[in-house]
Every structure is written in C-alpha cells, then in structure tokens.
Design an enzyme around this catalytic site. Structure first.
Site, short mmCIF file in Angstrom:
data_model
loop_
_atom_site.label_atom_id
_atom_site.label_comp_id
_atom_site.label_asym_id
_atom_site.label_seq_id
_atom_site.Cartn_x
_atom_site.Cartn_y
_atom_site.Cartn_z
N SER A 1 42.88 49.44 20.68
CA SER A 1 41.44 48.97 21.13
C SER A 1 41.07 48.04 20.04
O SER A 1 41.75 47.62 19.07
CB SER A 1 40.48 50.13 20.84
OG SER A 1 40.82 50.85 19.74
N LYS B 1 40.90 36.07 19.49
CA LYS B 1 42.38 36.48 19.40
C LYS B 1 43.03 35.29 18.79
O LYS B 1 42.83 34.07 19.15
CB LYS B 1 43.07 36.97 20.57
CG LYS B 1 42.56 37.93 21.50
CD LYS B 1 43.21 38.22 22.89
CE LYS B 1 42.48 39.03 23.48
NZ LYS B 1 43.06 39.47 24.86
N ARG C 1 43.34 53.79 30.26
CA ARG C 1 43.93 53.53 28.78
C ARG C 1 43.87 55.22 28.09
O ARG C 1 45.02 55.35 27.58
CB ARG C 1 42.69 52.84 28.03
CG ARG C 1 42.86 52.67 26.75
CD ARG C 1 41.72 51.86 25.84
NE ARG C 1 42.07 51.87 24.41
CZ ARG C 1 42.11 52.93 23.67
NH1 ARG C 1 41.58 54.27 24.19
NH2 ARG C 1 42.10 52.87 22.43
N LYS D 1 34.26 39.61 27.07
CA LYS D 1 34.55 41.16 26.97
C LYS D 1 33.69 41.57 28.21
O LYS D 1 32.36 42.04 27.98
CB LYS D 1 34.27 41.56 25.50
CG LYS D 1 34.39 42.88 25.46
CD LYS D 1 34.60 43.61 23.61
CE LYS D 1 35.03 44.97 23.77
NZ LYS D 1 34.42 45.86 24.63
N ALA E 1 36.26 37.39 61.11
CA ALA E 1 36.65 38.05 62.37
C ALA E 1 38.07 37.57 62.45
O ALA E 1 38.99 38.32 62.69
CB ALA E 1 35.82 37.39 63.40
N GLU E 2 38.42 36.40 62.10
CA GLU E 2 40.01 36.00 62.14
C GLU E 2 40.68 36.79 61.12
O GLU E 2 41.75 37.23 61.35
CB GLU E 2 40.14 34.56 61.59
CG GLU E 2 39.68 33.42 62.95
CD GLU E 2 39.41 32.28 62.04
OE1 GLU E 2 38.77 32.03 60.87
OE2 GLU E 2 39.68 30.97 62.63
N GLU F 1 40.97 44.51 32.56
CA GLU F 1 39.43 45.32 32.78
C GLU F 1 39.22 45.47 34.21
O GLU F 1 39.03 44.41 34.71
CB GLU F 1 38.47 44.60 31.93
CG GLU F 1 37.40 45.39 31.38
CD GLU F 1 37.42 46.01 30.15
OE1 GLU F 1 38.65 45.98 29.56
OE2 GLU F 1 36.57 46.69 29.74
N ASP G 1 40.19 39.82 59.95
CA ASP G 1 40.17 41.15 60.92
C ASP G 1 41.33 41.31 62.00
O ASP G 1 42.00 42.22 62.21
CB ASP G 1 38.92 41.80 61.37
CG ASP G 1 38.02 42.01 60.30
OD1 ASP G 1 36.67 42.04 60.19
OD2 ASP G 1 38.49 41.84 59.02
N LYS H 1 30.45 42.09 19.27
CA LYS H 1 29.39 42.84 20.17
C LYS H 1 28.13 42.13 20.11
O LYS H 1 27.43 41.65 19.00
CB LYS H 1 29.28 44.43 19.73
CG LYS H 1 30.67 44.90 19.61
CD LYS H 1 31.25 45.20 20.83
CE LYS H 1 30.82 46.58 21.43
NZ LYS H 1 31.48 47.09 22.46
C1 LIG Z 1 44.12 42.73 22.39
C2 LIG Z 1 43.78 43.92 23.19
C3 LIG Z 1 43.73 45.13 22.14
C4 LIG Z 1 45.05 44.40 24.03
N1 LIG Z 1 46.43 44.36 23.34
C5 LIG Z 1 47.06 45.42 23.28
O1 LIG Z 1 46.52 46.72 23.77
C6 LIG Z 1 48.20 45.41 22.51
C7 LIG Z 1 48.83 46.62 22.36
C8 LIG Z 1 50.08 46.71 21.90
C9 LIG Z 1 50.37 45.45 20.99
O2 LIG Z 1 51.58 45.43 20.12
C10 LIG Z 1 52.23 46.64 19.65
C11 LIG Z 1 53.42 47.16 20.36
C12 LIG Z 1 53.72 48.20 19.84
C13 LIG Z 1 53.22 49.23 18.89
C14 LIG Z 1 52.17 48.71 18.38
C15 LIG Z 1 51.54 47.41 18.73
C16 LIG Z 1 49.82 44.35 21.23
C17 LIG Z 1 48.87 44.32 21.82
C18 LIG Z 1 42.45 43.80 24.02
C19 LIG Z 1 41.68 44.89 24.13
C20 LIG Z 1 40.80 44.90 24.84
C21 LIG Z 1 40.34 43.69 25.45
C22 LIG Z 1 39.18 43.28 26.27
N2 LIG Z 1 38.14 44.37 26.64
N3 LIG Z 1 38.92 42.22 26.78
C23 LIG Z 1 39.60 41.13 26.40
N4 LIG Z 1 39.28 40.10 27.03
N5 LIG Z 1 40.90 41.32 25.61
C24 LIG Z 1 41.00 42.64 25.17
N6 LIG Z 1 42.30 42.67 24.26
#
Ligand SMILES: CC(C)(CNC(=O)c1ccc(Oc2ccccc2)cc1)c1ccc2c(N)nc(N)nc2n1
Length: 326
Positions: free
Chosen positions: A83, A285, A135, A114, A35-36, A169, A38, A309
């Site tokens: 990806s 990572k 994407r 993920k 309420a506050e 995401e 809003d 996965k």
């Molecule tokens: C790691 C990355 C693929 C993101 N990173 C990028 O997309 C990315 C893109 C260009 C990069 O460097 C470049 C720069 C220029 C040209 C080519 C690569 C580096 C990272 C990714 C993808 C999906 C994820 C997901 N579903 N959940 C979590 N938790 N993390 C995720 N992380």
C-alpha cells in the site's frame, strides 16, 4: 460448411468482436453500432453452441459465463500487494523528495491519478487471462476471476503471448454509480454511499451476472514482473501495458522536480469534478527501477512512492446534498 472453415470463421468473429470491444471500452471510440456488435455476438454464440469444441477461453461469450459461486477461493500473491504511504500537504511532499534525493541523487518522478476504487491483481499466461484477485491483506486476496471477466476493458487475451502479472484499480464510473443508486432507490434498496463502495460491493457478488450489470471498469497501473521482461522504468512499463492492450489512465506525467509534481497536483485537484470517475489523490513514483530498488520497501509500502491525499470535501456541501435529496 467444412469443419476447418467453421473454426476459422469463429476465430475471425472473436478477433472482430474484441477489436470493437477495445475501441469502445479502452479507447472510448465506438467502431460499429450496437446492433452490428450484437449481431456479431449472436453469430459467434450460435456457432459455439453448434461447435463447442471450437469455443476458446478468450471468447467474448465467456465474459458473463460463470454460474454463481458458493464462495471465493483464496489466492496468495506471489509478490505482495503493497500500500502507499500518505502525504497530506506540501511539506510532506518536500520531505519525501528530500529523502529520495539524499539516497539516490537526481531523480525523475511519474505522477498518476489515484482512482478511488479497489486494487486488483491480474495474471496472464501466454497472453491469456487466467486469474484475478483482490488485494486482501496484501499477501492473501480473494479469487474474483469470473467477476473481473465481466469488465469489458479487461482483455481476455493480450496483444503479445506473454506471461505477466499486472496491478490496477477496479472502479465504478460516476454515471454508472448514479444509475445504480436510482435503481436501488426505486426498489427500496439501501443506497451505496459512493462509487468506491459500489465497486467493492459489486466485485464481492458471487453471481457474475449481477457484476456484469454494474458496468465496472479498470485502470491498469503496474507490471509486477517488469524487470524479468526487461523494462527499466515505470513510465516504460506504462507504455508496455498499452502495447499489450490494457486500459491505462492517460493522464500520467513525468515530473523532473517536486515543483512540477505540485503543479500536476494543483491541475488535477481543480479538474477532478470533470473526470467521469472519482479520484482521492495523486500517486508519485520514482521512475527508474534501479532507483526504486535502491530505495526498497518496508513490509507495508514502497519507499519510492507516496500518495498525496486531497483534503476531504467541506462537510457543509455534503449535508446540503443529503437535505435536498430526502
Ligand atoms: C506502487 C504500488 C504500491 C503498487 N506496487 C506494488 O504493490 C509493489 C509490490 C511489490 C514490489 O516489490 C516487492 C517485491 C517483493 C517483496 C517486496 C516488494 C513493488 C511494488 C501502488 C499502490 C496503489 C496505487 C494506486 N492506488 N494507484 C496508482 N496509480 N498506483 C498505485 N501503486
């Protein structure tokens, strides 16, 4: 009231509302009653009506502003949205670890959930949200800025006046998914199969008002221009995202060995049903950006990250669910 005071009062209202937004939607700790809240929104919108010259792009009133679009504009990602390559068992993970260590020597990983949603890219200029995109094919996505503005945990203005591009995401919490399907069932509409499809279907809506009703959320997981900002590791960039006011997923963990990675996977595979959203695996990572650079990327995916996965659920349980629900 003097013009100057009105402008000041509106700035204070925006500040207060965004503070409560952050507490409620990012920290999950409501700081005032609905309420506050809003009442603050009503007062701000009344003043914006009276003094439109003092309306700003980061005003919370702009979250559900846009009229329905005819179509989505195309957006070219300055940095491609890559990806993740997949691992399906312990052997795949040990192969990944062996290859990484062969190339860069001793290494630290960061493990993250993920989230089963869809990847989005968000651009901020001088701290203001300016554009959000899907994407797409990794190079060209769709401009869904107006739809992303309806996500309350997405900051319209950052805690620092920086120009940054982040990835994350967008997803639909399981409770929102169940409520949405109940409504659709009542209206005789087709049901969404899972929260991921419901989130994708919602973000593809041309009318932001429909999106706002779908209660979507977003976890931010990387800073694209991290080296430009002077960050040296992925874990440091996750802390930086928190400082900027983004919603990050708090379950991430640094793992010094692949055995620690396997333990993290085991832990979250067991706990996944207690999470308020769906996850379809774990992302691993390499932490240090210098080592990420050494490992590089293929045209499709980075060589310094991999997605483990989870095995698909036994079909039997799903069939039983369907039989029980008809
Ligand atoms: C790691 C990355 C693929 C993101 N990173 C990028 O997309 C990315 C893109 C260009 C990069 O460097 C470049 C720069 C220029 C040209 C080519 C690569 C580096 C990272 C990714 C993808 C999906 C994820 C997901 N579903 N959940 C979590 N938790 N993390 C995720 N992380």
């Amino acid at each position: 009231m003097a013009q100057h005071d009105v402008k000041k009062q509106m700035a204070e209202l925006r500040e207060q509302i965004e503070k409560h937004n952050y507490a409620y939607y990012v920290l999950d700790q409501p700081s005032i009653s609905d309420a506050e809240y809003d009442e603050l929104m009503r007062k701000l919108m009344e003043l914006e009506e009276q003094y439109p010259q003092y309306k700003t792009p980061d005003s919370p009133s702009q979250r559900v502003g846009g009229a329905p679009l005819e179509a989505f504009k195309k957006v070219t990602h300055r940095v491609p949205m890559l990806s993740l390559s997949n691992a399906f068992n312990e052997g795949d993970l040990r192969d990944f670890d062996r290859r990484v260590r062969q190339e860069v020597g001793d290494v630290r990983y960061v493990c993250e959930l993920k989230i089963d949603g869809l990847a989005v890219s968000l651009r901020y200029e001088d701290g203001y949200f300016v554009q959000g995109a899907t994407r797409g094919d990794g190079t060209t996505g769709e401009d869904i800025t107006e739809n992303l503005k309806t996500i309350r945990s997405l900051p319209l203005r950052l805690q620092k006046q920086v120009t940054v591009e982040v990835r994350g995401e967008a997803y639909m919490p399981r409770k929102s998914f169940e409520k949405l399907n109940e409504q659709r069932k009542m209206n005789g509409e087709e049901l969404f199969a899972n929260p991921r499809n419901a989130a994708a279907g919602s973000l593809r809506q041309l009318d932001p008002k429909i999106v706002a009703a779908r209660q979507l959320d977003v976890f931010i997981y990387s800073v694209v221009n991290s080296e430009e900002i002077g960050l040296v590791s992925h874990s440091e960039s996750l802390r930086y995202l928190d400082e900027l006011g983004f919603k990050t997923n708090p379950t991430w963990q640094v793992c010094e060995t692949i055995d620690a990675v396997l333990a993290y996977i085991e832990k979250w595979h067991e706990r996944r049903t207690s999470l308020p959203y769906d996850i379809d695996g774990i992302v691993i990572k390499v932490d240090a950006f210098a080592q990420q650079k050494q490992l590089g990327a293929t045209a499709k995916s980075p060589r310094w990250a991999i997605a483990y996965k989870f095995p698909a659920e036994e079909v039997v349980t799903q069939l039983v669910d369907i039989e029980l629900s008809v």
